[in-house]
Design a protein around this motif. Structure first.
Motif: not given
Length: 266
Positions: A127-136, A139-140, A143-146, A212-221
């Motif tokens: 809604q605020t930035h117009g993006i969807l998760p780049a790598n679902l 992301l899952l 979530a499971v490991l966390g 962050r990488t799963a949402f944005l699809g960019t290198d944040h490692f």
């Protein structure tokens, strides 16, 4: 095995029903993390960028890591401690469900709550930035490991918590370390020397990085913010996944050592 799974699912449904009926828990588990995420976004000036991403989007994409502390850790430390003191855990262990099913039910309930929060964050970012998760799938996995890690940590910390009234004190140091040390509002390479090493080894940091990488699809490692292919996203996530798995091993040993099925005074 099948019986344990069925018992775990039933216990998870009970947990979710109890959460839905408890206004205080709903606020602490669902609304407070979202409020914290909003507060962190306000630390970023309008138009600011971090590692090539809008500052507020950068914060929101890592916020699911912080939410583990509320939806899973605080919630389950309180739950495990209260149920132990009320002899609920003892009765469950003496009944049909196995120990694995009892803990698995709590984990499934916590995972459902957490995925609900992540979904809300995805809607917020769309809604605020117009993006969807780049790598679902990535992301899952995060979530499971966390959730698995923080369920085990919650089990361990509940063992050193005398009663439910003191649970908030027990969890406070962990939450403060997560809020201060995790790279939520700054790139992972921003902290100098030993502080950066410590931040990268915190149990929540790998989740923040992978999410962050799963949402944005960019290198944040590495903090570069460069666009990554799907293969590069998975490859870049491997070190963080390795750290998470190592923490899961440590947390499982802690839980086996510290977790109690019966009241501490009994």
């Amino acid at each position: 095995m099948r019986t344990d799974v069925l018992h775990a699912v039933r216990l998870a449904k009970v947990d979710l029903t109890l959460v839905a009926r408890n206004t205080t828990v709903l606020v602490n588990v669902l609304l407070l993390p979202l409020a914290m995420a909003w507060i962190f976004t306000q630390t970023q000036p309008e138009g600011a960028t971090i590692a090539g991403a809008p500052g507020r989007l950068f914060v929101l994409s890592g916020a699911p890591g912080l939410m583990l502390g509320f939806a899973v850790f605080i919630n389950l430390v309180n739950s495990f401690t209260a149920r132990r003191e009320e002899l609920v855990l003892k009765r469950l262990r003496g009944g049909q469900p196995s120990a694995e099913a009892v803990l698995g039910g709590s984990a499934l309930g916590a995972l459902a709550l957490y995925l609900g929060q992540v979904a809300l964050m995805a809607v917020w970012m769309h809604q605020t930035h117009g993006i969807l998760p780049a790598n679902l799938p990535l992301l899952l996995v995060a979530a499971v490991l966390g959730v698995a890690l923080f369920v085990l940590l919650a089990a361990a910390f509940s063992g050193i918590t005398p009663n439910a009234e003191l649970a908030q004190i027990t969890v406070l140091p962990v939450i403060l370390v997560m809020m201060i040390g995790a790279p939520l509002a700054f790139p992972s390479d921003a902290l100098p020397g030993p502080l950066g090493v410590i931040s990268n080894l915190l149990p929540v940091t790998p989740v923040v990085k992978i999410m962050r990488t799963a949402f944005l699809g960019t290198d944040h490692f590495s903090g570069s913010g460069e666009a990554l292919t799907m293969v590069q996203q998975w490859t870049g996530a491997l070190p963080s996944i390795g750290i998470l798995l190592a923490w899961i091993v440590v947390a499982s040993l802690m839980a086996r050592w510290l977790f109690r099925w019966e009241p501490r005074h009994g």
